[in-house]
Motif scaffolding. Structure first.
Motif, PDB file in Angstrom:
ATOM      1  N   LYS A 174      48.517  46.752  19.346  1.00 41.39           N
ATOM      2  CA  LYS A 174      48.337  47.894  18.447  1.00 41.39           C
ATOM      3  C   LYS A 174      49.345  47.848  17.300  1.00 41.39           C
ATOM      4  O   LYS A 174      49.005  48.103  16.140  1.00 41.39           O
ATOM      5  CB  LYS A 174      48.481  49.209  19.215  1.00 41.39           C
ATOM      6  CG  LYS A 174      47.281  49.558  20.082  1.00 41.39           C
ATOM      7  CD  LYS A 174      47.508  50.889  20.768  1.00 41.39           C
ATOM      8  CE  LYS A 174      46.290  51.300  21.595  1.00 41.39           C
ATOM      9  NZ  LYS A 174      46.510  52.597  22.277  1.00 41.39           N
ATOM     10  N   GLU A 175      50.589  47.542  17.640  1.00 40.37           N
ATOM     11  CA  GLU A 175      51.626  47.484  16.608  1.00 40.37           C
ATOM     12  C   GLU A 175      51.416  46.304  15.659  1.00 40.37           C
ATOM     13  O   GLU A 175      51.694  46.401  14.463  1.00 40.37           O
ATOM     14  CB  GLU A 175      53.007  47.405  17.250  1.00 40.37           C
ATOM     15  CG  GLU A 175      53.456  48.700  17.883  1.00 40.37           C
ATOM     16  CD  GLU A 175      53.483  49.849  16.878  1.00 40.37           C
ATOM     17  OE1 GLU A 175      53.983  49.649  15.754  1.00 40.37           O
ATOM     18  OE2 GLU A 175      52.982  50.923  17.215  1.00 40.37           O
ATOM     19  N   ARG A 178      48.732  47.414  13.303  1.00 39.03           N
ATOM     20  CA  ARG A 178      49.311  48.357  12.349  1.00 39.03           C
ATOM     21  C   ARG A 178      50.148  47.623  11.309  1.00 39.03           C
ATOM     22  O   ARG A 178      50.095  47.923  10.106  1.00 39.03           O
ATOM     23  CB  ARG A 178      50.173  49.383  13.083  1.00 39.03           C
ATOM     24  CG  ARG A 178      50.696  50.503  12.189  1.00 39.03           C
ATOM     25  CD  ARG A 178      51.705  51.360  12.925  1.00 39.03           C
ATOM     26  NE  ARG A 178      52.943  50.638  13.176  1.00 39.03           N
ATOM     27  CZ  ARG A 178      53.918  50.503  12.280  1.00 39.03           C
ATOM     28  NH1 ARG A 178      53.804  51.031  11.071  1.00 39.03           N
ATOM     29  NH2 ARG A 178      55.010  49.824  12.572  1.00 39.03           N
ATOM     30  N   SER A 291      49.775  54.165  15.774  1.00 42.47           N
ATOM     31  CA  SER A 291      48.946  53.124  16.391  1.00 42.47           C
ATOM     32  C   SER A 291      48.199  53.631  17.618  1.00 42.47           C
ATOM     33  O   SER A 291      47.168  53.079  17.986  1.00 42.47           O
ATOM     34  CB  SER A 291      49.824  51.926  16.774  1.00 42.47           C
ATOM     35  OG  SER A 291      50.866  52.326  17.653  1.00 42.47           O
ATOM     36  N   GLU A 303      52.423  57.259   9.328  1.00 45.52           N
ATOM     37  CA  GLU A 303      53.059  56.015   9.762  1.00 45.52           C
ATOM     38  C   GLU A 303      54.575  56.184   9.799  1.00 45.52           C
ATOM     39  O   GLU A 303      55.135  56.874   8.940  1.00 45.52           O
ATOM     40  CB  GLU A 303      52.706  54.884   8.788  1.00 45.52           C
ATOM     41  CG  GLU A 303      51.255  54.482   8.799  1.00 45.52           C
ATOM     42  CD  GLU A 303      50.900  53.640  10.016  1.00 45.52           C
ATOM     43  OE1 GLU A 303      51.835  53.259  10.755  1.00 45.52           O
ATOM     44  OE2 GLU A 303      49.709  53.385  10.216  1.00 45.52           O
TER      45      GLU A 303
END
Length: 315
Positions: A174-175, A178, A291, A303
């Motif tokens: 996920k990171e 992102r 995320s 973010e």
């Protein structure tokens, strides 16, 4: 091994007799392609030592064995046989396909399970009841259950470890996604990739948070409170590159439009339960990462994430 011929009422067709043991077929199996039948136990033991059919000596293998024809099984089912507990007094004569059912209930069966009436309440084979020791048997039951519990705990621990690894991989992915999305050219640099991996591992180490009292939210934490939360995040292993960004988003002035004022928070309060949040260890605070919360939309997340501090109500 087959059933003893002497236990059957009337004549038994020779086609129903195993040529290996000389008894009436018990769980018959057929050999292909010669189609000769034998007791399952007999032919299984036979092929361990000889790879030829006992009747015609044609080559056979374990894979040659298959179920006996239905007509043979039907003929066997109709045979009448005496109970194997006849020596103990049972005079019952039953059809062969009903023998197992009869034996499970036969009052003359020395192995029939009965309840101990001495106090333990365990089921004990009838012939073992005179020598049954409640204390010893209960100790055996306890030891067996303890071993089962230990085995289950070990399996749970293994599964928890696997789940932990999976969570870490998901957080890292996920990171990374992102990071790539926010990168200027859409491709993360080595430094950005490494930071994303560090962030994913850290997030996977945090416990999920559940907020029971959203009304306890402190939207404008003072400097002292922010420093306490910052220290807790640092102690939990929060990557340095992320720490400052998260703490900058710990005040309503940096929150997204849906949270930026008391009025908008009241309008969106029904949506709070949809947040996926992590607990700030040891503090009444949560982290809501972008995320993890793409489903919330831009009006409810920024973010890289939001820090929310509470007076109470976080589990």
């Amino acid at each position: 091994m087959g059933y003893d011929l002497g236990r059957f009422q009337g004549d038994v067709d020779e086609e129903l007799i195993c040529t290996i043991c000389g008894g009436v077929f018990q769980e018959p199996r057929q050999v292909s392609p010669c189609e000769h039948c034998f007791c399952d136990e007999c032919i299984q033991e036979w092929v361990k030592h000889q790879q030829t059919c006992p009747v015609d000596r044609n080559p056979i293998t374990p894979s040659s064995l298959g179920p006996a024809p239905r007509i043979l099984r039907n003929l066997l089912a109709r045979l009448k046989i005496t109970c194997e507990n006849e020596q103990f007094g049972c005079q019952a004569v039953v059809k062969l396909d009903g023998l197992d059912s009869h034996l499970s209930q036969c009052e003359y069966n020395p192995k029939r399970p009965v309840l101990c009436e001495k106090g333990c309440g365990l089921e004990v084979p009838l012939d073992e009841l005179p020598d049954h020791n409640c204390v010893q048997e209960l100790h055996k039951v306890i030891n067996t259950n303890e071993k089962r519990i230990q085995g289950l705990e070990e399996r749970i621990q293994e599964q928890d470890t696997c789940i932990g690894h999976l969570r870490e991989e998901v957080s890292i992915l996920k990171e990374l996604v992102r990071s790539f999305r926010t990168s200027a050219n859409g491709i993360g640099t080595p430094d950005e990739t490494e930071r994303a991996i560090q962030t994913g591992r850290w997030l996977a180490s945090l416990k999920p948070a559940k907020v029971k009292r959203w009304g306890g939210m402190i939207s404008t934490p003072d400097g002292v409170l922010q420093n306490i939360i910052k220290r807790a995040l640092a102690d939990s292993g929060c990557p340095q590159h992320l720490l400052s960004e998260l703490m900058a988003n710990a005040h309503e002035r940096k929150w997204p439009p849906g949270l930026s004022t008391l009025e908008t928070r009241q309008l969106n309060r029904r949506r709070y339960e949809q947040y996926i949040a992590k607990r700030v260890p040891g503090r009444q605070a949560i982290i809501i990462m972008a995320s993890d919360n793409e489903h919330m939309g831009e009006s409810m997340i920024v973010e890289p994430g939001i820090v929310m501090v509470f007076a109470h109500g976080v589990e």
